[in-house]
Design a protein around this motif. Structure first.
Motif, PDB file in Angstrom:
ATOM      1  N   PRO A  31      -0.699   8.358   0.145  1.00  0.00           N
ATOM      2  CA  PRO A  31      -0.527   9.619  -0.602  1.00  0.00           C
ATOM      3  C   PRO A  31       0.549  10.478   0.060  1.00  0.00           C
ATOM      4  O   PRO A  31       0.812  10.318   1.250  1.00  0.00           O
ATOM      5  N   GLY A  84       6.937   1.171  13.643  1.00  0.00           N
ATOM      6  CA  GLY A  84       7.679   1.529  12.432  1.00  0.00           C
ATOM      7  C   GLY A  84       9.162   1.642  12.697  1.00  0.00           C
ATOM      8  O   GLY A  84       9.574   2.171  13.719  1.00  0.00           O
ATOM      9  N   SER A 129       3.220   8.602  16.371  1.00  0.00           N
ATOM     10  CA  SER A 129       3.813   7.320  15.990  1.00  0.00           C
ATOM     11  C   SER A 129       3.594   6.266  17.076  1.00  0.00           C
ATOM     12  O   SER A 129       3.752   6.537  18.257  1.00  0.00           O
ATOM     13  N   SER A 130       3.200   5.065  16.662  1.00  0.00           N
ATOM     14  CA  SER A 130       3.048   3.964  17.621  1.00  0.00           C
ATOM     15  C   SER A 130       4.422   3.379  17.842  1.00  0.00           C
ATOM     16  O   SER A 130       5.068   2.938  16.886  1.00  0.00           O
ATOM     17  N   ASN A 146       6.122  11.080  11.904  1.00  0.00           N
ATOM     18  CA  ASN A 146       4.750  10.872  12.356  1.00  0.00           C
ATOM     19  C   ASN A 146       4.556  11.445  13.756  1.00  0.00           C
ATOM     20  O   ASN A 146       5.255  11.038  14.693  1.00  0.00           O
ATOM     21  N   ARG A 165       0.854  -1.187   0.000  1.00  0.00           N
ATOM     22  CA  ARG A 165       0.000   0.000   0.000  1.00  0.00           C
ATOM     23  C   ARG A 165       0.894   1.242   0.000  1.00  0.00           C
ATOM     24  O   ARG A 165       1.726   1.406   0.910  1.00  0.00           O
ATOM     25  N   THR A 203       8.264   4.154   9.888  1.00  0.00           N
ATOM     26  CA  THR A 203       7.392   5.036  10.650  1.00  0.00           C
ATOM     27  C   THR A 203       6.716   6.059   9.711  1.00  0.00           C
ATOM     28  O   THR A 203       7.351   6.586   8.801  1.00  0.00           O
ATOM     29  N   GLY A 204       5.441   6.243   9.936  1.00  0.00           N
ATOM     30  CA  GLY A 204       4.683   7.211   9.137  1.00  0.00           C
ATOM     31  C   GLY A 204       4.274   6.694   7.771  1.00  0.00           C
ATOM     32  O   GLY A 204       3.781   7.465   6.928  1.00  0.00           O
ATOM     33  N   ALA A 205       4.451   5.382   7.539  1.00  0.00           N
ATOM     34  CA  ALA A 205       4.136   4.845   6.201  1.00  0.00           C
ATOM     35  C   ALA A 205       2.651   4.508   6.057  1.00  0.00           C
ATOM     36  O   ALA A 205       2.176   4.257   4.944  1.00  0.00           O
ATOM     37  N   GLY A 206       1.911   4.475   7.179  1.00  0.00           N
ATOM     38  CA  GLY A 206       0.462   4.235   7.090  1.00  0.00           C
ATOM     39  C   GLY A 206      -0.002   2.900   7.623  1.00  0.00           C
ATOM     40  O   GLY A 206      -1.092   2.439   7.257  1.00  0.00           O
ATOM     41  N   LYS A 207       0.765   2.291   8.520  1.00  0.00           N
ATOM     42  CA  LYS A 207       0.388   0.972   9.054  1.00  0.00           C
ATOM     43  C   LYS A 207      -0.866   1.088   9.933  1.00  0.00           C
ATOM     44  O   LYS A 207      -1.838   0.360   9.740  1.00  0.00           O
ATOM     45  N   THR A 208      -0.799   2.019  10.907  1.00  0.00           N
ATOM     46  CA  THR A 208      -1.929   2.147  11.835  1.00  0.00           C
ATOM     47  C   THR A 208      -3.169   2.629  11.088  1.00  0.00           C
ATOM     48  O   THR A 208      -4.283   2.192  11.382  1.00  0.00           O
ATOM     49  N   PHE A 209      -2.957   3.497  10.111  1.00  0.00           N
ATOM     50  CA  PHE A 209      -4.076   3.981   9.307  1.00  0.00           C
ATOM     51  C   PHE A 209      -4.750   2.802   8.603  1.00  0.00           C
ATOM     52  O   PHE A 209      -5.975   2.717   8.538  1.00  0.00           O
TER      53      PHE A 209
HETATM   54  N1  LIG Z   1      -3.623   5.812   2.774  1.00  0.00           N
HETATM   55  C1  LIG Z   1      -3.646   6.923   3.515  1.00  0.00           C
HETATM   56  N2  LIG Z   1      -4.487   7.925   3.201  1.00  0.00           N
HETATM   57  C2  LIG Z   1      -4.516   9.040   3.920  1.00  0.00           C
HETATM   58  N3  LIG Z   1      -3.734   9.260   5.003  1.00  0.00           N
HETATM   59  C3  LIG Z   1      -2.866   8.326   5.365  1.00  0.00           C
HETATM   60  C4  LIG Z   1      -2.770   7.112   4.641  1.00  0.00           C
HETATM   61  N4  LIG Z   1      -1.822   6.363   5.221  1.00  0.00           N
HETATM   62  C5  LIG Z   1      -1.354   7.074   6.264  1.00  0.00           C
HETATM   63  N5  LIG Z   1      -1.974   8.247   6.354  1.00  0.00           N
HETATM   64  C6  LIG Z   1      -1.692   9.295   7.352  1.00  0.00           C
HETATM   65  O1  LIG Z   1      -0.273   9.312   7.559  1.00  0.00           O
HETATM   66  C7  LIG Z   1       0.042   9.550   8.910  1.00  0.00           C
HETATM   67  C8  LIG Z   1       0.914   8.430   9.429  1.00  0.00           C
HETATM   68  O2  LIG Z   1       0.196   7.231   9.328  1.00  0.00           O
HETATM   69  P1  LIG Z   1       0.270   6.100  10.427  1.00  0.00           P
HETATM   70  O3  LIG Z   1       0.193   6.640  11.799  1.00  0.00           O
HETATM   71  O4  LIG Z   1      -0.708   5.059  10.059  1.00  0.00           O
HETATM   72  O5  LIG Z   1       1.738   5.590  10.185  1.00  0.00           O
HETATM   73  P2  LIG Z   1       2.433   4.333  10.833  1.00  0.00           P
HETATM   74  O6  LIG Z   1       3.064   3.585   9.749  1.00  0.00           O
HETATM   75  O7  LIG Z   1       1.507   3.618  11.708  1.00  0.00           O
HETATM   76  O8  LIG Z   1       3.544   5.055  11.677  1.00  0.00           O
HETATM   77  P3  LIG Z   1       4.214   4.552  13.026  1.00  0.00           P
HETATM   78  O9  LIG Z   1       4.941   3.313  12.722  1.00  0.00           O
HETATM   79  O10 LIG Z   1       5.142   5.659  13.354  1.00  0.00           O
HETATM   80  O11 LIG Z   1       3.149   4.364  13.988  1.00  0.00           O
HETATM   81  C9  LIG Z   1      -1.258   9.623   9.671  1.00  0.00           C
HETATM   82  O12 LIG Z   1      -1.575  10.978   9.871  1.00  0.00           O
HETATM   83  C10 LIG Z   1      -2.268   8.996   8.722  1.00  0.00           C
HETATM   84  O13 LIG Z   1      -3.547   9.598   8.842  1.00  0.00           O
END
Ligand SMILES: Nc1ncnc2c1ncn2[C@@H]1O[C@H](COP(=O)(O)OP(=O)(O)OP(=O)(O)O)[C@@H](O)[C@H]1O
Length: 764
Positions: free
Chosen positions: A57, A302, A264-265, A261, A54, A154-160
């Motif tokens: 954006p 992350g 960040s988790s 992020n 995935r 980190t910040g790549a969108g895993k938790t999202f």
């Molecule tokens: N597909 C997406 N569409 C819109 N926003 C997104 C998308 N993926 C991630 N984001 C946004 O990007 C930011 C970081 O995402 P997220 O917290 O999921 O990252 P993460 O990989 O879980 O980071 P970490 O490992 O640091 O926890 C958040 O603000 C989230 O809303």
């Protein structure tokens, strides 16, 4: 913040899109459970991990900063290009197409990566769910374990992707909702339980237990799977109930801001749902299969480069632990992908927990999350590589079924036998009670008889049939030890043994807990040791470099000095050779003159030239020799004087007739020694011509010679003058020695040969 419209595909992209479409759709149909939500079952056997990619954006920060460019290009539903080539500007030169090339710029990698499914930045979480995750429901209902885990920087969108938000629910809430919807449609008795834990700094914490200081939980190996001891399991009544449990757990999860992020988790979170399902009776017979399946939703922390962490020590430790566990996960993925026998699951808590999901009895989906921006170029590249490796992992899946098929007749038979058993047991209890009563009466009668002589018997109270009486000991009443009593005693013993067993179990658990804690500490210690070792090695290397630099600079300095001296030496040698050649030339030119004049010059100047030569050759040695001679002379003088004094003393003693034979012998011995030595005298000082004096004399002689030459008529010849006598020369330069047998003659260099009558140019 998000939602930048995806860039319009370049002509090249469009071409590849159309080209790839055919084969990729074919591949998609092979993806099986992931490709179509309708395909709800999988065949038991080995199945590869499904890997989805995935691409999120670009965010506002990335869009606003024109330093960043996109390095992930989604070409098709299963293909991405990492670090794609940019459109090249070209021009024509001599009719040939030429491209502008910036040689300072790194060449793009332009690597293709294939995955089971690629979701671009414009695709929503619901698309991810519908196209790739929804199918897992069918597998769960059929008794297959399932896992979904999100991997990425980190910040790549895993938790999202995994949890999402109320507006954009992630795949976990979507899956939970659908699971409950499906369970409601099933004609089955369902039991659902869930747990939620996090691994933070290599400690496992229960996220569903409120505690200000959460106690780390221990992991226990249970055959192929791993259990978490004391983990709380909750039975949600509905999907909403389950969602609120999940929400409560999320609030307890450790979060800290990182560069990439703000929320960040910083822990790995594992949400598990156990589904136990038993079909209800249908007609006379009922299908007694109980299906058990476990769903694990894992949101990994992350990875973050150490350089990106701030100076905060706890953040650094956090990052180091995350990277360590992700590295352990990467090693397990590599080992599983290579089909190795030993997979290092034990290297971290995360890999121990994921053991069942990776390479075990589980349908696993890995969602690799990446950012499109080149701000995290290396992280994205690593994620793509790991995800590609993970595609090779094969899991062995099988249904978790417990067969309980029983017919109605069999159930009735079972019921009858159970009833009979109960009746038997009741009869036994009644008999035992009767017996107890009889025994008690007998015991009382026995006591009454023995005390009758002292006191009148008291009326006994009516014993209650259910009242427990202590058992008589064998010594007190051996006859009373009936089989029933023996059985009761045995039961008591069993009870005691069970109690002891329980204590032992508790002790074992405590010991095992301590052991696991120590293992974790040891691992931590080893890790710290490795890190420190690397640092020291680096410092050592740097020191080596510094020493090398010093040696090199010393070499350069010495080389320069050496060069300078060598140049000077060369000049001096050249000058010396040149002056020698000039002297030779001058002598040769002298030889061309009239022989008479030459012989006169020879006679006049010869000794001076000779002495000059000697001075140059032997000056320093001569001076040393003179010094030694002075020393010897001083010693000899002292010797002679002390001899005279000694003689006077001797005669004085003799006059007084005080000379003992011993003194007499010593005196005579000394006398003979003095006689043997002889009378040694030295010249006071060598007449060594110093250069200045010699030059002056030479100049003086030259003047005299010039005057003679000018005064004489041209045809008159010189008379050959007699050369100075060799004796006089010898007397001038030699040490005079008289009867000195013990003194060695002077070495050759200390003797100057007397004048031989001609200039000896060869000695120069
Ligand atoms: N597909 C997406 N569409 C819109 N926003 C997104 C998308 N993926 C991630 N984001 C946004 O990007 C930011 C970081 O995402 P997220 O917290 O999921 O990252 P993460 O990989 O879980 O980071 P970490 O490992 O640091 O926890 C958040 O603000 C989230 O809303």
């Amino acid at each position: 913040m998000f939602g930048r419209p995806i860039k319009k595909a370049s002509p090249r992209k469009r071409k590849s899109l159309t080209l790839k479409h055919g084969p990729s759709s074919k591949r998609l149909s092979n993806v099986g459970i992931l490709a179509t939500p309708s395909s709800k079952t999988v065949a038991p056997g080995s199945s590869n991990i499904k890997v989805l990619l995935r691409v999120r954006p670009s965010n506002k920060k990335e869009l606003d900063d024109n330093r960043w460019r996109d390095v992930v290009e989604v070409v098709d539903k299963d293909l991405v290009i990492f670090d794609p080539k940019e459109e090249e500007d070209f021009f024509f030169h001599h009719g040939k197409k030429q491209t502008f090339r910036d040689i300072n710029k790194k060449q793009p990698k332009n690597l293709q990566f294939n995955f089971d499914r690629v979701f671009g930045p414009e695709e929503a979480t619901s698309d991810v769910y519908q196209q790739s995750i929804q199918g897992l429901i069918g597998n769960l209902m059929n008794g297959y374990n399932c896992s979904v885990f999100a991997y990425g920087a980190t910040g790549a969108g895993k938790t999202f992707t995994m949890l999402g938000s109320p507006d954009h629910p992630g795949v976990t809430p979507l899956l939970m909702k659908e699971l409950y919807d499906t369970l409601q449609l099933e004609n089955a008795d369902v039991d659902v339980a869930c747990s939620y834990l996090e691994i933070y700094n290599e400690h496992v914490h229960d996220l569903l237990v409120e505690s200000s200081q959460p106690k780390p939980l221990q992991l226990r190996e249970d055959g192929a799977s791993v259990m978490v001891s004391d983990l709380s399991w909750h039975r949600p009544a509905s999907a909403e109930d389950l969602m609120s449990i999940l929400q409560a757990g999320n609030l307890r999860r450790t979060q800290h801001p990182t560069d990439a992020n703000k929320e960040s988790s910083r822990s790995h979170a594992v949400f598990q749902v156990l589904v136990k399902m038993k079909k209800r009776c249908e007609g006379a017979a009922r299908s007694g299969q109980v299906r058990c399946a476990k769903l694990s939703m894992i949101d990994l922390a992350g990875s973050e480069r150490a350089a990106a962490t701030t100076n905060n020590k706890s953040r650094f430790t956090e990052g180091a632990n995350i990277n360590k566990s992700l590295l352990a996960l990467g090693n397990c993925i590599n080992a599983l992908a290579d089909g190795l026998k030993h997979v290092p699951f034990r290297n971290s808590k995360l890999t121990r927990l994921l053991k069942g999901s990776l390479g075990g009895n589980c349908q696993t989906v890995m969602i690799a999350n990446v950012s499109p921006s080149n701000a995290v170029y290396e992280d994205t590249y690593n994620t793509l590589k790991y995800a590609t490796r993970a595609k090779k992992i094969k899991n062995r899946v099988k249904k978790n079924l417990i067969s309980v098929d029983i017919t109605a007749a069999e159930t009735a038979k079972e019921l009858d036998s159970a009833r009979n058993e109960i009746a038997d047991l009741q009869a036994k209890v009644a008999a035992l009670q009767k017996e107890n009563l009889a025994l008690k009466r007998a015991a009382e009668e026995h006591i009454c008889v023995s005390v009758a002589a002292v006191e009148p018997p008291l009326p006994l109270p009516e014993p209650s049939p259910v009242q427990e009486t202590p058992l008589p000991t064998p010594e007190a009443s051996p006859k009373a030890l009936t089989p029933q009593v023996q059985e009761k005693r045995n039961n008591l013993e069993i009870l005691e043994t069970l109690k002891a067993l329980r204590e032992l179990c508790k002790r074992y658990e405590a010991a095992a807990g301590a052991k696991y804690f120590l293992v974790a500490e040891l691992e931590k210690l080893n890790y710290n040791y490795e890190v420190k070792k690397l640092k020291l090695q680096r410092i050592n290397e740097l020191c080596k470099d510094a020493t090398q630099i010093k040696v090199t600079s010393l070499e350069i300095k010495t080389q320069a000095q050496r060069q300078n001296l060598e140049e000077k030496l060369f000049h001096a040698s050249t000058e010396e050779e040149e002056s020698l050649a000039a002297v030779k030339r001058a002598i040769e030119s002298l030889q061309q003159f009239d022989t008479t004049i030459f012989s006169f010059a020879n006679i006049m100047l010869g000794p001076y030239c000779e002495s000059k030569v000697k001075e140059l050759q032997f000056g320093p040695c001569q001076k040393l020799s003179n010094q030694k001679n002075v020393e010897i002379e001083t010693v000899q003088n002292a010797f002679l004087r002390s001899s005279a004094v000694l003689q006077k003393c001797y005669f004085a003693l003799k006059g007084l007739c005080c000379v003992s034979p011993e003194v007499q012998a010593q005196y005579e011995d000394l006398l003979s020694f003095v006689r043997q030595s002889g009378n040694v005298t030295f010249k006071a000082e060598e007449d060594v011509p110093d250069g200045k004096k010699s030059d002056e004399e030479f100049d003086h002689l030259m003047d005299e010679f010039e005057q003679e030459l000018m005064a004489r008529p041209l045809d008159q010849t010189f008379e050959a003058a007699a050369p100075p006598s060799s004796e006089s020369m010898d007397a001038t330069f030699c040490i005079e020695t008289k009867k000195a047998p013990k003194r060695q003659p002077m070495e050759a260099p200390f003797r100057v040969k007397p004048y031989s009558g001609a200039l000896n140019t060869g000695r120069i």
